[in-house]
Design a protein around this motif. Sequence first.
Motif, PDB file in Angstrom:
ATOM      1  N   VAL A 103       0.842  -1.199   0.000  1.00 31.02           N
ATOM      2  CA  VAL A 103       0.000   0.000   0.000  1.00 31.02           C
ATOM      3  C   VAL A 103       0.876   1.247   0.000  1.00 31.02           C
ATOM      4  CG1 VAL A 103      -1.779   1.267   1.290  1.00 31.02           C
ATOM      5  CG2 VAL A 103      -1.827  -1.242   1.190  1.00 31.02           C
ATOM      6  N   ARG A 104       2.014   1.149   0.701  1.00 32.87           N
ATOM      7  CA  ARG A 104       2.997   2.242   0.752  1.00 32.87           C
ATOM      8  C   ARG A 104       4.371   1.589   0.896  1.00 32.87           C
ATOM      9  NH1 ARG A 104       0.142   1.816   5.247  1.00 32.87           N
ATOM     10  NH2 ARG A 104      -1.325   3.410   4.577  1.00 32.87           N
ATOM     11  N   PRO A 105       5.447   2.301   0.643  1.00 36.42           N
ATOM     12  CA  PRO A 105       6.781   1.709   0.813  1.00 36.42           C
ATOM     13  C   PRO A 105       6.965   1.149   2.222  1.00 36.42           C
ATOM     14  CG  PRO A 105       6.930   3.798  -0.342  1.00 36.42           C
ATOM     15  CD  PRO A 105       5.515   3.679   0.116  1.00 36.42           C
ATOM     16  N   GLU A 106       7.571  -0.047   2.314  1.00 34.41           N
ATOM     17  CA  GLU A 106       7.835  -0.678   3.597  1.00 34.41           C
ATOM     18  C   GLU A 106       9.334  -0.616   3.894  1.00 34.41           C
ATOM     19  OE1 GLU A 106       5.992  -4.466   4.172  1.00 34.41           O
ATOM     20  OE2 GLU A 106       4.091  -3.830   3.290  1.00 34.41           O
ATOM     21  N   THR A 107       9.688  -0.653   5.171  1.00 36.63           N
ATOM     22  CA  THR A 107      11.071  -0.470   5.592  1.00 36.63           C
ATOM     23  C   THR A 107      11.756  -1.795   5.855  1.00 36.63           C
ATOM     24  OG1 THR A 107      10.481   1.633   6.611  1.00 36.63           O
ATOM     25  CG2 THR A 107      12.561   0.647   7.293  1.00 36.63           C
ATOM     26  N   PHE A 108      12.997  -1.898   5.402  1.00 34.53           N
ATOM     27  CA  PHE A 108      13.844  -3.054   5.697  1.00 34.53           C
ATOM     28  C   PHE A 108      15.215  -2.510   6.088  1.00 34.53           C
ATOM     29  CE2 PHE A 108      16.844  -6.410   4.380  1.00 34.53           C
ATOM     30  CZ  PHE A 108      16.374  -7.452   5.161  1.00 34.53           C
ATOM     31  N   PHE A 109      15.526  -2.535   7.404  1.00 36.31           N
ATOM     32  CA  PHE A 109      16.723  -1.891   7.926  1.00 36.31           C
ATOM     33  C   PHE A 109      16.760  -0.439   7.433  1.00 36.31           C
ATOM     34  CE2 PHE A 109      17.752  -6.377   8.303  1.00 36.31           C
ATOM     35  CZ  PHE A 109      18.215  -6.432   9.616  1.00 36.31           C
ATOM     36  N   LYS A 110      17.792  -0.025   6.700  1.00 32.25           N
ATOM     37  CA  LYS A 110      17.885   1.374   6.260  1.00 32.25           C
ATOM     38  C   LYS A 110      17.287   1.578   4.869  1.00 32.25           C
ATOM     39  CE  LYS A 110      22.060   2.368   8.986  1.00 32.25           C
ATOM     40  NZ  LYS A 110      23.468   2.825   8.935  1.00 32.25           N
ATOM     41  N   GLU A 111      16.775   0.513   4.293  1.00 37.66           N
ATOM     42  CA  GLU A 111      16.231   0.599   2.936  1.00 37.66           C
ATOM     43  C   GLU A 111      14.701   0.568   2.971  1.00 37.66           C
ATOM     44  OE1 GLU A 111      18.256   1.015   0.427  1.00 37.66           O
ATOM     45  OE2 GLU A 111      20.095   0.675   1.566  1.00 37.66           O
ATOM     46  N   THR A 112      14.096   0.922   1.865  1.00 38.25           N
ATOM     47  CA  THR A 112      12.653   0.747   1.698  1.00 38.25           C
ATOM     48  C   THR A 112      12.416  -0.052   0.420  1.00 38.25           C
ATOM     49  OG1 THR A 112      12.414   2.812   0.460  1.00 38.25           O
ATOM     50  CG2 THR A 112      12.096   2.924   2.846  1.00 38.25           C
ATOM     51  N   PHE A 113      11.261  -0.681   0.370  1.00 36.02           N
ATOM     52  CA  PHE A 113      10.912  -1.423  -0.842  1.00 36.02           C
ATOM     53  C   PHE A 113       9.409  -1.323  -1.066  1.00 36.02           C
ATOM     54  CE2 PHE A 113      10.386  -4.423   2.614  1.00 36.02           C
ATOM     55  CZ  PHE A 113       9.225  -5.126   2.289  1.00 36.02           C
ATOM     56  N   GLU A 114       9.003  -1.518  -2.310  1.00 37.03           N
ATOM     57  CA  GLU A 114       7.592  -1.582  -2.655  1.00 37.03           C
ATOM     58  C   GLU A 114       7.435  -2.460  -3.890  1.00 37.03           C
ATOM     59  OE1 GLU A 114       5.970   2.248  -3.885  1.00 37.03           O
ATOM     60  OE2 GLU A 114       8.012   3.011  -4.093  1.00 37.03           O
ATOM     61  N   PHE A 115       6.260  -3.063  -4.040  1.00 35.65           N
ATOM     62  CA  PHE A 115       6.022  -3.928  -5.193  1.00 35.65           C
ATOM     63  C   PHE A 115       4.531  -3.945  -5.525  1.00 35.65           C
ATOM     64  CE2 PHE A 115       6.080  -6.642  -1.399  1.00 35.65           C
ATOM     65  CZ  PHE A 115       4.871  -7.325  -1.494  1.00 35.65           C
ATOM     66  N   ASP A 116       4.242  -4.294  -6.767  1.00 34.44           N
ATOM     67  CA  ASP A 116       2.854  -4.429  -7.220  1.00 34.44           C
ATOM     68  C   ASP A 116       2.832  -5.552  -8.251  1.00 34.44           C
ATOM     69  OD1 ASP A 116       0.249  -4.204  -8.061  1.00 34.44           O
ATOM     70  OD2 ASP A 116       0.284  -2.018  -8.211  1.00 34.44           O
ATOM     71  N   VAL A 117       2.341  -6.699  -7.839  1.00 32.03           N
ATOM     72  CA  VAL A 117       2.378  -7.901  -8.669  1.00 32.03           C
ATOM     73  C   VAL A 117       0.957  -8.308  -9.038  1.00 32.03           C
ATOM     74  CG1 VAL A 117       3.125 -10.304  -8.797  1.00 32.03           C
ATOM     75  CG2 VAL A 117       4.428  -8.668  -7.428  1.00 32.03           C
ATOM     76  N   ARG A 118       0.676  -8.381 -10.308  1.00 33.20           N
ATOM     77  CA  ARG A 118      -0.622  -8.868 -10.793  1.00 33.20           C
ATOM     78  C   ARG A 118      -0.378 -10.199 -11.486  1.00 33.20           C
ATOM     79  NH1 ARG A 118      -3.879  -3.877 -11.099  1.00 33.20           N
ATOM     80  NH2 ARG A 118      -2.499  -2.233 -10.353  1.00 33.20           N
ATOM     81  N   PHE A 119      -1.174 -11.196 -11.138  1.00 33.68           N
ATOM     82  CA  PHE A 119      -0.904 -12.542 -11.640  1.00 33.68           C
ATOM     83  C   PHE A 119      -2.191 -13.241 -12.064  1.00 33.68           C
ATOM     84  CE2 PHE A 119      -1.342 -12.528  -7.058  1.00 33.68           C
ATOM     85  CZ  PHE A 119      -2.223 -13.575  -6.780  1.00 33.68           C
ATOM     86  N   ALA A 120      -2.068 -14.101 -13.074  1.00 28.92           N
ATOM     87  CA  ALA A 120      -3.179 -14.921 -13.560  1.00 28.92           C
ATOM     88  C   ALA A 120      -2.561 -16.130 -14.249  1.00 28.92           C
ATOM     89  CB  ALA A 120      -4.050 -14.139 -14.527  1.00 28.92           C
ATOM     90  N   ALA A 121      -2.821 -17.311 -13.731  1.00 33.24           N
ATOM     91  CA  ALA A 121      -2.200 -18.514 -14.291  1.00 33.24           C
ATOM     92  C   ALA A 121      -3.024 -19.745 -13.974  1.00 33.24           C
ATOM     93  CB  ALA A 121      -0.784 -18.681 -13.727  1.00 33.24           C
TER      94      ALA A 121
END
Length: 226
Positions: A103-121
């Motif tokens: 929903v918003r960037p998340e924190t991992f130690f001193k870094e941040t990350f974000e992702f948006d994965v759409r899948f259909a299989a």
Amino acid sequence: ACAFRIPDPLVAGKTQTVVALAERPIDCAAADAGFDPIAAAKAQVGKASGWLSFAIEEGGGRAEGEWSSPKKDDGYPFGLGGSGKLSVTVNTASRVEGRWYTVRPETFFKETFEFDVRFAADVLAGSVSGTPLPKGGGEPGKVFQAYTKAIAASDKKTLQSVMTAEAYAEKAPMIALSKDIDLKTATIVGGLVKGDAAVLEVEGASHADWKMRGRVHMVKDAGAWK
């Protein structure tokens, strides 16, 4: 993108759906032909491609996954267990569709990350399909029990006869160190076989007295189970 039905590694008798996505095409059917489709799919794309795989919990409320990329500095997969929000719109025995995103960037130690994965299989179930083996595992089970006894005795001659050359070369230098995670006692509750591959469902205790359960993969090599 591929989706595979695999055994739940933590709960006997349950399965889970794992979605795999890569930056290059995956032959999903070929990966599903054996009993470890995720490893087979990952081997197809190699280390030169970005890779994301994640397991969807039964009911679709949470995902556990890992991401890796040749552009990532340290070269290790990045774990995404429990991160983000999972929205599964289709979750049947044969199809999975949805979106996994932060929903918003998340924190991992001193870094941040974000992702948006759409899948259909389509969901393939080769890893849980095959001819059932009896309790004890039949011929593949006998070979695994011989392996277990050889580990206990540090009997390299027998180990060499019941393992593939590649597996033995990896194992032989580490027999003493690996006993903590090798089974001292093993009960084979069943398994599956198809062609020259088999998988055993095993429960037991390690030489360090850790209770363990899981799958043992067997292959037919020069006409003999290894």
